[in-house]
Scaffold this motif. Structure first.
Motif, PDB file in Angstrom:
ATOM      1  N   ALA A 123     -35.603 -20.691 -56.852  1.00 17.36           N
ATOM      2  CA  ALA A 123     -34.945 -20.013 -55.662  1.00 17.36           C
ATOM      3  C   ALA A 123     -34.746 -20.982 -54.560  1.00 17.36           C
ATOM      4  O   ALA A 123     -33.890 -21.621 -53.438  1.00 17.36           O
ATOM      5  CB  ALA A 123     -34.721 -18.898 -55.155  1.00 17.36           C
ATOM      6  N   THR A 131     -33.084 -14.479 -49.420  1.00 22.59           N
ATOM      7  CA  THR A 131     -33.126 -14.046 -51.353  1.00 22.59           C
ATOM      8  C   THR A 131     -34.919 -12.483 -51.065  1.00 22.59           C
ATOM      9  O   THR A 131     -34.407 -12.592 -49.836  1.00 22.59           O
ATOM     10  CB  THR A 131     -34.389 -15.276 -51.341  1.00 22.59           C
ATOM     11  OG1 THR A 131     -35.739 -15.652 -51.378  1.00 22.59           O
ATOM     12  CG2 THR A 131     -34.252 -16.180 -52.167  1.00 22.59           C
ATOM     13  N   ARG A 252     -34.610 -12.749 -58.215  1.00 20.59           N
ATOM     14  CA  ARG A 252     -33.785 -13.163 -57.147  1.00 20.59           C
ATOM     15  C   ARG A 252     -32.714 -13.417 -56.396  1.00 20.59           C
ATOM     16  O   ARG A 252     -31.689 -14.138 -57.567  1.00 20.59           O
ATOM     17  CB  ARG A 252     -34.724 -14.570 -56.465  1.00 20.59           C
ATOM     18  CG  ARG A 252     -36.200 -14.384 -55.960  1.00 20.59           C
ATOM     19  CD  ARG A 252     -37.156 -13.310 -55.030  1.00 20.59           C
ATOM     20  NE  ARG A 252     -38.365 -13.059 -55.230  1.00 20.59           N
ATOM     21  CZ  ARG A 252     -38.453 -11.996 -56.063  1.00 20.59           C
ATOM     22  NH1 ARG A 252     -37.961 -12.016 -56.388  1.00 20.59           N
ATOM     23  NH2 ARG A 252     -40.178 -12.772 -55.757  1.00 20.59           N
TER      24      ARG A 252
END
Length: 378
Positions: A123, A131, A252
């Motif tokens: 991510a 997130t 995520r």
């Protein structure tokens, strides 16, 4: 995380450090994580980190005199019936590791779920903000709430007996409880021998509801202490399992600020992961505002999770053909980086975290670890 100070580290020290970084309780129920091979008392000076334990990686570990291989994917996944040196399967690698005294640890989905693990690293490469997991993992601490009802005159004796047996511990606090006044009733049959009131008639007694927390390992001892200290012949008590607030989980989801195009995002990740097998689903010009990230083989999984259903793109390692069709029909996009390629970026930060946690051991990234797929160029 507490740093291990002894300069002579053991396999057990590495296991403890990894259990703190990526608690095995966060792994998926189907997974096989933790120390898979090795002697916990053996010295551990060098650890080789890889995604897959292959013959080339094991040979590298031997050449570099490593005492442990930290293999993200568990090479022991299903029960095995035999370990043969001349096998062409993974069991031959396990046999060779055992024969040469090399331990094997696998964090797999525990490292996926934990903060700072594989999904957070990917991510971060995406540039996602705000997130959070798209599905939280139930990682219960093995605690219970124990409730009993005690006459006021006996309350301190019963509570003390339970505390001494291990009840009432919350963090750095001990002898924790909650108490509420009320009334209890009972009717003893002719065969009873009540310590309060008489058998054969309805009794009403002023009682205190006593509540406290108990770790699972202490529960039998605490219940035994309650029975011994309680004045009733048959003390009433209830046991409630406790679930902590979820803090980690699968995948995520996050936001892009400002939005990016699918094509630009795919190129960013291609460069960041050095992947040679990147594939996309959807128009390269599509604007992406919200993404779901899941290393490995997420497929359509994020679309089935309420927290990720409104994502614009799924970023993962590999996607099955029919899942790609479903993603496309749903008006979503996807980026498949390659299974190994989506997971490999976690190894460098993991090595850094381990080095900070364990003094006296070296953590080395494998140079022989590689994905199985190659792209073909003209």
């Amino acid at each position: 995380m507490a740093r291990v100070q002894d300069s002579s580290q053991t396999i057990r020290d590495i296991e403890i450090a990894m259990s703190t970084i990526a608690p095995p309780g966060l792994a998926q129920a189907w997974d096989n994580v933790g120390l898979l091979v090795g002697d916990r008392a053996a010295a551990c000076r060098r650890v080789l980190l890889c995604i897959d334990l292959t013959p080339a990686v094991l040979g590298e570990a031997m050449a570099k005199k490593c005492d442990m291989v930290m293999a993200y994917h568990p090479p022991l996944f299903k029960p095995v019936n035999r370990l043969l040196a001349d096998s062409d399967g993974t069991d031959a690698l396990i046999h060779r590791a055992i024969a040469t005294g090399i331990a094997i640890y696998s964090p797999h989905t525990a490292l996926d779920a934990v903060n700072g693990g594989t999904n957070d690293v990917l991510a971060g490469l995406c540039g996602l903000k705000s997130t959070e997991p798209f599905e939280y993992v139930d990682a219960g601490k093995g605690e219970f709430k124990l409730v009993t009802f005690v006459p006021a005159n006996n309350l301190d004796r019963v509570a003390s007996a339970m505390f001494d047996a291990g009840a009432g511990r919350i963090g750095e606090y001990t002898r924790c409880s909650y108490r509420l006044e009320g009334e209890g009733t009972f009717f003893g049959s002719a065969s009873t021998n009540p310590q309060v009131g008489r058998k054969g008639r309805l009794e009403t007694v002023s009682e205190t509801r006593l509540e406290t927390v108990v770790a699972d390992r202490a529960l039998p001892n605490v219940i035994a202490a309650l029975r011994r200290a309680h004045p009733y012949e048959e003390p009433a008590f209830d046991v409630y399992p406790l679930r902590p607030a979820p803090v980690a989980g699968i995948g995520r989801v996050g936001e892009f600020a400002p939005p990016v195009t699918l094509g630009a995002l795919a190129m960013r990740l291609k460069r960041a992961t050095k992947s040679r097998v990147v594939m996309t689903v959807g128009s390269a010009k599509k604007k992406i505002r919200r993404a779901a990230v899941c290393v490995g083989a997420a497929g359509r999984l994020p679309l089935d999770k309420p927290n990720a259903a409104n994502c614009d793109v799924i970023i993962t390692g590999e996607i099955r053909h029919h899942d790609a069709l479903l993603i496309h029909r749903a008006g979503k996009s996807a980026i498949a980086l390659g299974h190994w390629e989506s997971e490999r970026p976690v190894l460098k930060p993991l090595a850094t975290r381990l080095a900070k946690a364990v003094n006296g051991a070296r953590f080395i990234l494998s140079t022989k670890d590689a994905g199985p797929f190659e792209s073909i160029s003209k």
